[in-house]
Design a protein around this motif. Structure first.
Motif, PDB file in Angstrom:
ATOM      1  N   SER A  99       0.846  -1.194   0.000  1.00  0.00           N
ATOM      2  CA  SER A  99       0.000   0.000   0.000  1.00  0.00           C
ATOM      3  C   SER A  99       0.875   1.236   0.000  1.00  0.00           C
ATOM      4  O   SER A  99       2.108   1.146   0.146  1.00  0.00           O
ATOM      5  CB  SER A  99      -0.879   0.022   1.256  1.00  0.00           C
ATOM      6  OG  SER A  99      -0.061   0.179   2.411  1.00  0.00           O
ATOM      7  N   GLY A 100       0.236   2.383  -0.127  1.00  0.00           N
ATOM      8  CA  GLY A 100       0.969   3.643  -0.058  1.00  0.00           C
ATOM      9  C   GLY A 100       1.647   3.809   1.300  1.00  0.00           C
ATOM     10  O   GLY A 100       2.814   4.207   1.384  1.00  0.00           O
ATOM     11  N   THR A 101       0.916   3.475   2.346  1.00  0.00           N
ATOM     12  CA  THR A 101       1.469   3.586   3.700  1.00  0.00           C
ATOM     13  C   THR A 101       2.746   2.747   3.839  1.00  0.00           C
ATOM     14  O   THR A 101       3.737   3.200   4.403  1.00  0.00           O
ATOM     15  CB  THR A 101       0.427   3.110   4.738  1.00  0.00           C
ATOM     16  OG1 THR A 101      -0.772   3.860   4.538  1.00  0.00           O
ATOM     17  CG2 THR A 101       0.915   3.295   6.159  1.00  0.00           C
ATOM     18  N   ILE A 104       5.614   4.428   2.009  1.00  0.00           N
ATOM     19  CA  ILE A 104       6.068   5.607   2.762  1.00  0.00           C
ATOM     20  C   ILE A 104       6.932   5.173   3.942  1.00  0.00           C
ATOM     21  O   ILE A 104       8.001   5.714   4.197  1.00  0.00           O
ATOM     22  CB  ILE A 104       4.856   6.447   3.235  1.00  0.00           C
ATOM     23  CG1 ILE A 104       4.206   7.138   2.031  1.00  0.00           C
ATOM     24  CG2 ILE A 104       5.262   7.468   4.300  1.00  0.00           C
ATOM     25  CD1 ILE A 104       2.838   7.745   2.288  1.00  0.00           C
ATOM     26  N   TYR A 126      -2.087  12.277   7.021  1.00  0.00           N
ATOM     27  CA  TYR A 126      -3.113  11.262   6.737  1.00  0.00           C
ATOM     28  C   TYR A 126      -3.237  10.257   7.891  1.00  0.00           C
ATOM     29  O   TYR A 126      -2.231   9.875   8.497  1.00  0.00           O
ATOM     30  CB  TYR A 126      -2.706  10.543   5.457  1.00  0.00           C
ATOM     31  CG  TYR A 126      -3.736   9.618   4.883  1.00  0.00           C
ATOM     32  CD1 TYR A 126      -4.872  10.115   4.263  1.00  0.00           C
ATOM     33  CD2 TYR A 126      -3.568   8.234   4.933  1.00  0.00           C
ATOM     34  CE1 TYR A 126      -5.816   9.269   3.725  1.00  0.00           C
ATOM     35  CE2 TYR A 126      -4.504   7.375   4.389  1.00  0.00           C
ATOM     36  CZ  TYR A 126      -5.628   7.903   3.790  1.00  0.00           C
ATOM     37  OH  TYR A 126      -6.565   7.062   3.253  1.00  0.00           O
ATOM     38  N   THR A 128      -3.495   7.055   8.400  1.00  0.00           N
ATOM     39  CA  THR A 128      -2.658   5.853   8.559  1.00  0.00           C
ATOM     40  C   THR A 128      -1.186   6.207   8.816  1.00  0.00           C
ATOM     41  O   THR A 128      -0.408   5.334   9.193  1.00  0.00           O
ATOM     42  CB  THR A 128      -2.710   4.932   7.320  1.00  0.00           C
ATOM     43  OG1 THR A 128      -2.179   5.656   6.205  1.00  0.00           O
ATOM     44  CG2 THR A 128      -4.115   4.462   7.012  1.00  0.00           C
ATOM     45  N   LEU A 129      -0.824   7.476   8.602  1.00  0.00           N
ATOM     46  CA  LEU A 129       0.570   7.866   8.826  1.00  0.00           C
ATOM     47  C   LEU A 129       0.830   8.281  10.273  1.00  0.00           C
ATOM     48  O   LEU A 129       1.988   8.346  10.703  1.00  0.00           O
ATOM     49  CB  LEU A 129       0.963   9.007   7.877  1.00  0.00           C
ATOM     50  CG  LEU A 129       0.809   8.677   6.384  1.00  0.00           C
ATOM     51  CD1 LEU A 129       1.209   9.865   5.532  1.00  0.00           C
ATOM     52  CD2 LEU A 129       1.646   7.451   6.006  1.00  0.00           C
ATOM     53  N   GLN A 174       2.851  16.122   2.414  1.00  0.00           N
ATOM     54  CA  GLN A 174       1.691  15.366   1.929  1.00  0.00           C
ATOM     55  C   GLN A 174       0.900  16.246   0.969  1.00  0.00           C
ATOM     56  O   GLN A 174       0.347  17.257   1.353  1.00  0.00           O
ATOM     57  CB  GLN A 174       0.822  14.952   3.117  1.00  0.00           C
ATOM     58  CG  GLN A 174      -0.424  14.201   2.712  1.00  0.00           C
ATOM     59  CD  GLN A 174      -1.311  13.918   3.900  1.00  0.00           C
ATOM     60  OE1 GLN A 174      -0.881  13.333   4.887  1.00  0.00           O
ATOM     61  NE2 GLN A 174      -2.565  14.334   3.817  1.00  0.00           N
ATOM     62  N   SER A 176      -1.893  15.565  -1.057  1.00  0.00           N
ATOM     63  CA  SER A 176      -3.356  15.497  -1.064  1.00  0.00           C
ATOM     64  C   SER A 176      -3.911  15.757   0.335  1.00  0.00           C
ATOM     65  O   SER A 176      -3.258  15.453   1.325  1.00  0.00           O
ATOM     66  CB  SER A 176      -3.791  14.122  -1.545  1.00  0.00           C
ATOM     67  OG  SER A 176      -5.192  14.000  -1.471  1.00  0.00           O
ATOM     68  N   GLY A 178      -6.030  14.289   2.142  1.00  0.00           N
ATOM     69  CA  GLY A 178      -6.356  13.169   3.028  1.00  0.00           C
ATOM     70  C   GLY A 178      -7.767  13.349   3.555  1.00  0.00           C
ATOM     71  O   GLY A 178      -8.568  14.080   2.974  1.00  0.00           O
ATOM     72  N   ASP A 209       4.578  12.734  -0.386  1.00  0.00           N
ATOM     73  CA  ASP A 209       3.495  11.753  -0.489  1.00  0.00           C
ATOM     74  C   ASP A 209       2.628  12.222  -1.657  1.00  0.00           C
ATOM     75  O   ASP A 209       1.903  13.198  -1.546  1.00  0.00           O
ATOM     76  CB  ASP A 209       2.719  11.749   0.841  1.00  0.00           C
ATOM     77  CG  ASP A 209       1.435  10.939   0.772  1.00  0.00           C
ATOM     78  OD1 ASP A 209       1.109  10.419  -0.312  1.00  0.00           O
ATOM     79  OD2 ASP A 209       0.755  10.849   1.811  1.00  0.00           O
ATOM     80  N   CYS A 211       0.240  10.543  -3.217  1.00  0.00           N
ATOM     81  CA  CYS A 211      -1.012   9.789  -3.342  1.00  0.00           C
ATOM     82  C   CYS A 211      -2.133  10.659  -3.896  1.00  0.00           C
ATOM     83  O   CYS A 211      -2.380  11.751  -3.375  1.00  0.00           O
ATOM     84  CB  CYS A 211      -1.437   9.233  -1.981  1.00  0.00           C
ATOM     85  SG  CYS A 211      -0.541   7.750  -1.525  1.00  0.00           S
ATOM     86  N   TYR A 212      -2.811  10.184  -4.906  1.00  0.00           N
ATOM     87  CA  TYR A 212      -3.946  10.834  -5.569  1.00  0.00           C
ATOM     88  C   TYR A 212      -3.551  12.031  -6.429  1.00  0.00           C
ATOM     89  O   TYR A 212      -4.405  12.685  -7.019  1.00  0.00           O
ATOM     90  CB  TYR A 212      -5.018  11.295  -4.564  1.00  0.00           C
ATOM     91  CG  TYR A 212      -5.820  10.177  -3.948  1.00  0.00           C
ATOM     92  CD1 TYR A 212      -6.464   9.246  -4.751  1.00  0.00           C
ATOM     93  CD2 TYR A 212      -5.944  10.057  -2.573  1.00  0.00           C
ATOM     94  CE1 TYR A 212      -7.211   8.224  -4.190  1.00  0.00           C
ATOM     95  CE2 TYR A 212      -6.687   9.035  -1.998  1.00  0.00           C
ATOM     96  CZ  TYR A 212      -7.316   8.118  -2.815  1.00  0.00           C
ATOM     97  OH  TYR A 212      -8.062   7.112  -2.257  1.00  0.00           O
ATOM     98  N   SER A 232       0.561   5.069  -4.455  1.00  0.00           N
ATOM     99  CA  SER A 232      -0.027   3.731  -4.454  1.00  0.00           C
ATOM    100  C   SER A 232      -0.534   3.374  -5.847  1.00  0.00           C
ATOM    101  O   SER A 232      -1.104   4.219  -6.541  1.00  0.00           O
ATOM    102  CB  SER A 232      -1.197   3.715  -3.464  1.00  0.00           C
ATOM    103  OG  SER A 232      -1.998   2.574  -3.701  1.00  0.00           O
ATOM    104  N   LYS A 235      -4.249   3.656  -6.609  1.00  0.00           N
ATOM    105  CA  LYS A 235      -4.743   5.010  -6.909  1.00  0.00           C
ATOM    106  C   LYS A 235      -4.277   5.378  -8.323  1.00  0.00           C
ATOM    107  O   LYS A 235      -4.123   4.493  -9.153  1.00  0.00           O
ATOM    108  CB  LYS A 235      -4.251   5.972  -5.838  1.00  0.00           C
ATOM    109  CG  LYS A 235      -4.726   5.551  -4.431  1.00  0.00           C
ATOM    110  CD  LYS A 235      -4.199   6.460  -3.339  1.00  0.00           C
ATOM    111  CE  LYS A 235      -4.716   5.982  -1.970  1.00  0.00           C
ATOM    112  NZ  LYS A 235      -4.112   6.755  -0.873  1.00  0.00           N
TER     113      LYS A 235
HETATM  114  C1  LIG Z   1      -4.134   6.900   0.350  1.00  0.00           C
HETATM  115  C2  LIG Z   1      -3.174   7.802   0.978  1.00  0.00           C
HETATM  116  C3  LIG Z   1      -2.022   7.323   1.615  1.00  0.00           C
HETATM  117  C4  LIG Z   1      -1.658   5.867   1.700  1.00  0.00           C
HETATM  118  O1  LIG Z   1      -2.727   5.080   1.908  1.00  0.00           O
HETATM  119  P1  LIG Z   1      -2.823   3.521   1.592  1.00  0.00           P
HETATM  120  O2  LIG Z   1      -4.254   3.281   1.822  1.00  0.00           O
HETATM  121  O3  LIG Z   1      -1.921   2.881   2.562  1.00  0.00           O
HETATM  122  O4  LIG Z   1      -2.391   3.257   0.197  1.00  0.00           O
HETATM  123  C5  LIG Z   1      -1.160   8.231   2.151  1.00  0.00           C
HETATM  124  N1  LIG Z   1      -1.402   9.550   2.084  1.00  0.00           N
HETATM  125  C6  LIG Z   1      -2.489  10.040   1.459  1.00  0.00           C
HETATM  126  C7  LIG Z   1      -2.690  11.517   1.394  1.00  0.00           C
HETATM  127  C8  LIG Z   1      -3.412   9.190   0.893  1.00  0.00           C
HETATM  128  O5  LIG Z   1      -4.477   9.683   0.270  1.00  0.00           O
END
Ligand SMILES: *Cc1c(COP(=O)(O)O)cnc(C)c1O
Length: 433
Positions: A99-101, A104, A126, A128-129, A174, A176, A178, A209, A211-212, A232, A235
């Motif tokens: 995954s993106g997480t 990272i 975000y 999960t971070l 980051q 996006s 989130g 980061d 992502c998106y 990711s 995405k």
């Molecule tokens: C989706 C996302 C992540 C990583 O998320 P995963 O669900 O682990 O792929 C990290 N940062 C942002 C801003 C995200 O949108």
């Protein structure tokens, strides 16, 4: 599309006449902004094609390896392709990055050592971070390894009112928003932040980061001074076709360090089978600029439509976009669940499933997610996620076809308004009884 499909949408999908009238106006507004992102789509499609040609991608690269994955030249070709597209020295694209997480975390573990400091922008990253950095206590967080994180806001940096401790090894940006009602950071703004940061300390590694954000603007963060970007494959760059994986692109030494963190010292990039997925990765990125543009059309439409219906939206229809996320403030738990039901109802799979709020690994609040996607959690496909916390915002993204995206948004509006109307009716009745 809404004009010519009006009767069909009304009869087959049960969307009311009044709603269709508003939707038609929103669609006209959307078309006004479409030209600029169509241009970006075309530029990025050619950039990706140039990447395929420069990296010399061949049919034999599609086959791949199993086992340890030694001498997987298809995997190395995908890395070279990503490096070229992101204008980076090297890249690491792997199905083993789940995954993106995960990607990272591999990057941060590669770069940072005990005693180092890492600055995070914006100050609250975000969900999960949070445990990854140790902003929230968790076994294995960077904080537990003696790496201290701190947050900085964008104005702090731009106004020069910030302090980079001596031991700062990395700054993490980051792009996006989130799951937060905040600004996504455009490429221009990333460029300004990087120049301020590098002005203070040129040796600091800037990690973005992404992502998106991929293919939403003409340039990627690595083209404006970022040392490493991460994203990711579920995405944007996966083009809706990748069944797993993530990527990193940037300076060769940082990529090598991330690879070592993913596998082991001494092994690095040399192991990791593609298991037949190279074809998936290549086709995904080939299609990505096109599908990102479709997703943007859906986001702009949702923004225009929900604004018209009286909701707060972020970004607004005319605002510059740097990611595919559309946030809509719905104001109540019921409305968020209803919105998610509407998106689910439009999906190709699991149409009759009812999304419910549930706890989820990595997140503090309960989350509701709707999908009906071909890849679990795939979010360049039409989907929506929302943490169940005030002010109750739904985050909408994706849609491989804007036709499908618009249908989803229409159904989401139809469901949402039922809850709002009902609430208003209840309040009204109370008032008059
Ligand atoms: C989706 C996302 C992540 C990583 O998320 P995963 O669900 O682990 O792929 C990290 N940062 C942002 C801003 C995200 O949108």
């Amino acid at each position: 599309m809404i004009g010519e499909m009006r009767a069909f949408l009304e009869n087959e999908w049960g969307i009311s006449k009044e709603l269709l009238r508003d939707a038609l106006e929103a669609e006209m507004l959307t078309e006004r902004f479409a030209a600029s992102h169509e241009l970006v789509r075309n530029q990025n499609s050619l950039k990706v094609l140039d990447g395929f040609q420069s990296a010399g991608i061949r049919e034999s690269h599609l086959i791949g390896s199993h086992g340890y994955g030694y001498h997987d030249f298809g995997r190395d070709a995908v890395d070279a392709l990503y490096a070229r597209i992101f204008r980076a020295e090297a890249a690491l694209v792997r199905p083993q990055l789940v995954s993106g997480t995960h990607a990272i975390r591999a990057a941060l573990c590669g770069v940072l050592r005990p005693g180092d400091h890492v600055v995070v922008i914006p100050a609250v990253p975000y969900d999960t971070l949070l445990p990854v950095f140790g902003f929230r206590e968790a076994p294995g967080s960077l904080a537990e390894w003696g790496i201290t994180p701190s947050g900085l806001s964008i104005p702090d940096i731009l106004e020069g009112e910030f302090n980079l401790p001596q031991n700062t090894k990395a700054v993490f940006i980051q792009r996006s928003k989130g799951y937060r009602w905040q600004l996504s950071i455009s490429i221009d703004l990333i460029a300004r932040l990087i120049s301020k940061i590098k002005g203070r300390n040129p040796r600091v590694n800037v990690i973005v980061d992404n992502c998106y954000g991929e293919f939403v603007e003409e340039r990627e963060p690595t083209e404006v001074g970022a040392d490493l970007v991460i994203g990711s494959l579920l995405k944007n760059p996966g083009g809706g076709l990748c069944s797993t994986g993530a990527y990193l692109a940037g300076k060769s030494d940082l990529i090598e360090r991330a690879a070592v963190a993913l596998t082991a010292p001494g092994l690095g990039k040399e192991v990791g089978p593609t298991l037949g997925l190279a074809r998936n990765f290549l086709m995904g990125i080939f299609m990505a600029p096109h599908f990102v543009s479709e997703a943007l059309t859906t986001s702009i439409f949702a923004s225009a439509f929900f604004e018209k219906l009286g909701f707060k939206v972020n970004p607004e229809p005319a605002e510059l976009r740097t990611d595919i996320i559309q946030a809509i403030e719905l104001g109540s738990r019921d409305a968020v669940l209803a919105f998610a039901r509407g998106i689910q109802r439009a999906g190709p799979l699991d149409q009759t499933a009812i999304p419910v709020a549930a706890p989820m690994a990595g997140y503090t609040d309960e989350i509701v997610m709707s999908g009906g996607t071909f890849v679990q959690g795939g979010s360049l496909e039409l989907s929506c996620d929302a943490p169940l916390r005030p002010p109750y915002v739904a985050y909408l993204q994706g849609g491989l076809s804007s036709l499908h995206g618009k249908l989803g948004v229409l159904l989401a509006a139809e469901e949402t308004l039922k809850t709002v109307d009902k609430k208003e009716r209840i309040a009204h009745e109370r008032l008059h009884s």
